[in-house]
Design an enzyme around this catalytic site. Sequence first.
Site, mmCIF file in Angstrom:
data_model
loop_
_atom_site.group_PDB
_atom_site.id
_atom_site.type_symbol
_atom_site.label_atom_id
_atom_site.label_comp_id
_atom_site.label_asym_id
_atom_site.label_seq_id
_atom_site.Cartn_x
_atom_site.Cartn_y
_atom_site.Cartn_z
ATOM 1 N N GLY A 31 -14.892 -50.676 -46.406
ATOM 2 C CA GLY A 31 -13.704 -51.346 -46.924
ATOM 3 C C GLY A 31 -13.346 -50.948 -48.345
ATOM 4 C CE1 TYR A 32 -11.064 -53.826 -53.910
ATOM 5 C CE2 TYR A 32 -11.340 -51.666 -54.895
ATOM 6 C CZ TYR A 32 -10.875 -52.955 -54.965
ATOM 7 O OH TYR A 32 -10.209 -53.381 -56.088
ATOM 8 C CG HIS A 34 -10.547 -44.741 -51.744
ATOM 9 N ND1 HIS A 34 -10.542 -43.586 -50.995
ATOM 10 C CD2 HIS A 34 -11.850 -45.109 -51.852
ATOM 11 C CE1 HIS A 34 -11.778 -43.255 -50.687
ATOM 12 N NE2 HIS A 34 -12.596 -44.170 -51.184
ATOM 13 C CG HIS A 37 -11.416 -45.716 -47.166
ATOM 14 N ND1 HIS A 37 -11.512 -46.193 -48.446
ATOM 15 C CD2 HIS A 37 -12.686 -45.686 -46.679
ATOM 16 C CE1 HIS A 37 -12.771 -46.456 -48.726
ATOM 17 N NE2 HIS A 37 -13.510 -46.143 -47.683
ATOM 18 N N GLY A 147 -16.315 -39.004 -44.200
ATOM 19 C CA GLY A 147 -15.909 -38.186 -45.341
ATOM 20 C C GLY A 147 -17.032 -37.243 -45.768
ATOM 21 C CD GLN A 148 -16.154 -31.851 -45.103
ATOM 22 O OE1 GLN A 148 -15.584 -31.394 -46.088
ATOM 23 N NE2 GLN A 148 -16.098 -31.286 -43.916
ATOM 24 C CB VAL A 176 -9.336 -37.632 -50.340
ATOM 25 C CG1 VAL A 176 -7.926 -37.871 -50.873
ATOM 26 C CG2 VAL A 176 -9.299 -37.334 -48.830
ATOM 27 C CB SER A 185 -15.907 -43.182 -54.876
ATOM 28 O OG SER A 185 -16.881 -44.202 -54.821
ATOM 29 N NE ARG A 187 -21.622 -47.936 -54.931
ATOM 30 C CZ ARG A 187 -22.123 -47.681 -53.708
ATOM 31 N NH1 ARG A 187 -21.796 -46.557 -53.081
ATOM 32 N NH2 ARG A 187 -22.921 -48.541 -53.117
#
Length: 285
Positions: A31-32, A34, A37, A147-148, A176, A185, A187
Amino acid sequence: MEIIRTPAAMTAWANRMIAAGDAIVLVPTMGYFHAGHLCLMRRAKGLAKRVVVSLFVNPIQFGPQEDLSRYPRDFERDAALADQEGVDVLFAPEAAAMYPEGSRTRVTVSGLTDGLCGRSRPGHFEGVTTVVAKLFHLVKPQVAIFGQKDFQQLAVIRRMTADLNWDIEIVGHPIVREADGLAMSSRNVYLSADERQAALGLSRALRHARQRVREGLTDAAGLVREVCEILTSATGVTVEYVECVDEASLLPCARLAPGVVLAIAARVGATRLIDNDNLFAEEVQ
Ligand code: PAF
């Protein structure tokens, strides 16, 4: 978009889709959301008829000193964004439903999880593989997309999927980045303005590495030294590791050649960031 809260309802939905002949693609997230995502969700739509996004801050992949309690969360915003992307189901279970009283089973991938992030985050990858295995069982996807940026996680999940004979295609989506190069991220919200500037050292160091490879550098140790110098030249950056490893085995490489990934983990203030580049792969803009 349907919001599903329980594992049983998730499986019932997946069974109905499969009975109707619809393939499912899973986008696992914490979640959260960006823009990274949202790119995964858009990519997912082209991979199967039904898109399931899981939103679960998985407690067992956080160490005791890590940021589980303050991990950023905004369910309403996430649900609205997933809905806008045309996601079919947002699967957002409670921790107690995923790990009910008495649950004892863990999924472990040995070897691949010892180095890189595994060294400083003991138990982290076991938490990841356990939850991803559970999600695979509950959602029954034909394709799952990751995601890589978490490139070790991707290698570990590919290994687990092959070892457990899951007929699931694992798709890795390119990192991305923000316009200034910072890898997206959830974070990143922890970073102050100064820390955010310092954090740009990671992508700068990776660009430098790619340039050095283009110039013909083949000595991995030399490249690691140069990258460490760039990272430590910014105040507030503490390098955790800089390594050149094989993209699948994650073993250290002495020579720079196709398939070598340069992986970085560093603390910027109190925030741990990771980034990487598959040095010979086509550059993603
Ligand atoms: O990459 C993440 O967000 C998480 O590790 C994952 C794959 C959703 C498992 O909790």
